[in-house]
Design a protein around this motif. Structure first.
Motif, PDB file in Angstrom:
ATOM      1  N   UNK A   1     128.034 -23.322  10.321  1.00  0.00           N
ATOM      2  CA  UNK A   1     127.580 -24.540  11.008  1.00  0.00           C
ATOM      3  C   UNK A   1     128.703 -25.563  11.146  1.00  0.00           C
ATOM      4  N   UNK A   2     129.609 -25.605  10.178  1.00  0.00           N
ATOM      5  CA  UNK A   2     130.689 -26.601  10.201  1.00  0.00           C
ATOM      6  C   UNK A   2     131.908 -26.146  10.986  1.00  0.00           C
ATOM      7  N   UNK A   3     132.034 -24.845  11.202  1.00  0.00           N
ATOM      8  CA  UNK A   3     133.228 -24.301  11.840  1.00  0.00           C
ATOM      9  C   UNK A   3     133.312 -24.743  13.304  1.00  0.00           C
ATOM     10  N   UNK A   4     134.413 -25.403  13.645  1.00  0.00           N
ATOM     11  CA  UNK A   4     134.671 -25.894  14.995  1.00  0.00           C
ATOM     12  C   UNK A   4     133.589 -26.859  15.483  1.00  0.00           C
ATOM     13  N   UNK A   5     132.980 -27.582  14.533  1.00  0.00           N
ATOM     14  CA  UNK A   5     131.911 -28.520  14.836  1.00  0.00           C
ATOM     15  C   UNK A   5     132.482 -29.942  14.781  1.00  0.00           C
TER      16      UNK A   5
ATOM     17  N   UNK B   1     122.962 -30.064  10.950  1.00  0.00           N
ATOM     18  CA  UNK B   1     121.746 -29.361  11.308  1.00  0.00           C
ATOM     19  C   UNK B   1     121.504 -28.141  10.459  1.00  0.00           C
ATOM     20  N   UNK B   2     122.034 -28.161   9.246  1.00  0.00           N
ATOM     21  CA  UNK B   2     121.965 -27.021   8.319  1.00  0.00           C
ATOM     22  C   UNK B   2     120.824 -27.221   7.335  1.00  0.00           C
ATOM     23  N   UNK B   3     120.198 -26.123   6.948  1.00  0.00           N
ATOM     24  CA  UNK B   3     119.159 -26.164   5.928  1.00  0.00           C
ATOM     25  C   UNK B   3     119.325 -24.983   4.980  1.00  0.00           C
ATOM     26  N   UNK B   4     119.235 -25.199   3.663  1.00  0.00           N
ATOM     27  CA  UNK B   4     119.208 -24.059   2.753  1.00  0.00           C
ATOM     28  C   UNK B   4     117.834 -23.391   2.809  1.00  0.00           C
ATOM     29  N   UNK B   5     117.814 -22.079   2.701  1.00  0.00           N
ATOM     30  CA  UNK B   5     116.553 -21.341   2.791  1.00  0.00           C
ATOM     31  C   UNK B   5     116.103 -20.755   1.455  1.00  0.00           C
TER      32      UNK B   5
END
Length: 326
Positions: free
Chosen positions: A236-240, A295-299
């Motif tokens: 999610x963080x890569x190239x964001x 916009x990340x969520x741990x599952x």
């Protein structure tokens, strides 16, 4: 795009590469894996360079044409290696990065040891603005130094740095063995520092699980993250653009409560809890910044962590092995 990965053969690295190479949005990217003690099999999209990141020539070769760096290589409690890998190696990577005409992002995977995880008491949830307070030992110190170095390169040279700070990373049956007594224990604290050898043997024979108590006598709350969730955060963080110059805590939404784990294991598997006093402190690593901006969520919550660990059947060709001390 070309991604340099250090620590590609480790727990996070292996899981990351599999996920990264299978994602459509990265199908045009190539990977350079800088390996040292272990190596990978090269593929059409993965070039392997073998050498030390403390070797200037090796780092310069590895960084040629690289657009993104994912730096995960680390040593634990090995003072003879810590400065070479964590300080000199980090410095060489950052120097090449700041001079590179192609670099777009430098991402560091750090750890909650930089904020002392259970060794220091925080009066509120630990956010990205909380003070860094390493616990005793060279590993935690190196993570503080690495975070500060990338921060200063952002200030000095405008480097686009991203830091993902993760707590104890779990995969496979790790969590089960983190809760076991006897020689199969994974990670710490070592039971020998908290109970007698006779007590440990007795608890192992009963198949008991630890209910750790903090310094105040309440059930200990400690931060964990499953490797799949950490890999999701890296992707999610890569190239964001939302990750430019940012530090993110990457953890479960709540710390693991040892009392809830003990109660769950007693109810689902009939395992007897064993209360153990510790000098540690309950802390809460706040992941709201990553959830908001990435916009990340741990599952994986604590129940899923237990179920995945107890259901995992290890292949005979994949024995539990400690790759580093500490």
């Amino acid at each position: 795009m070309k991604l340099l990965v250090t620590g590609a053969t480790g727990k996070v690295g292996r899981n990351f590469l599999g996920a990264f190479l299978s994602r459509d949005e990265f199908r045009a990217w190539d990977v350079v894996a800088l390996c040292h003690n272990r190596t990978l099999e090269a593929t059409p999209r993965v070039r392997v360079i073998f050498g030390s990141q403390a070797d200037e020539a090796v780092v310069r070769t590895a960084m040629e044409g690289v657009t993104h760096v994912l730096h995960m290589a680390a040593v634990k409690e090995s003072p003879d290696l810590a400065i070479g890998v964590a300080v000199k190696g980090m410095f060489l990577l950052l120097e090449e990065a700041r001079r590179s005409p192609t670099l777009r992002q430098f991402m560091l995977i750090s750890g909650d040891c930089a904020v002392g995880h259970i060794f220091h008491r925080y009066p509120a949830p630990i956010t990205e603005a909380s003070p860094r307070m390493a616990y005793p030992g060279c590993y935690a110190l190196t993570k503080v130094l690495e975070e500060v170095m990338i921060e200063q390169y952002q200030i000095q040279y405008g480097l686009n740095g991203t830091v993902l700070r993760a707590p104890w990373v779990m995969e496979k049956d790790d969590f089960r063995y983190a809760l076991s007594f006897g020689p199969g224990q994974f990670g710490g604290p070592a039971w020998s520092t908290l109970i007698s050898a006779e007590e440990e043997v007795g608890l192992a024979e009963k198949g008991a699980v630890p209910l750790l108590l903090d310094a105040a006598g309440a059930p200990l709350k400690r931060n964990f993250v499953h490797v799949d969730d950490l890999v999701g955060a890296i992707l999610a963080a890569l190239d964001n653009r939302a990750a430019e110059g940012a530090l993110f805590n990457i953890s479960m939404n709540e710390p693991v409560d040892y009392a809830k784990v003990a109660e769950y294991l007693a109810g689902t598997r009939g395992l007897e809890p064993a209360a153990i006093r510790t000098p540690f402190h309950s802390n809460w690593l706040d992941n709201s910044k990553a959830r908001l901006l990435l916009g990340w969520q741990p599952h994986t919550d604590f129940e899923a962590l237990v179920e995945r660990a107890w259901a995992y059947e290890r292949d005979p060709g994949d024995p539990r092995k400690i790759w580093y001390p500490g």
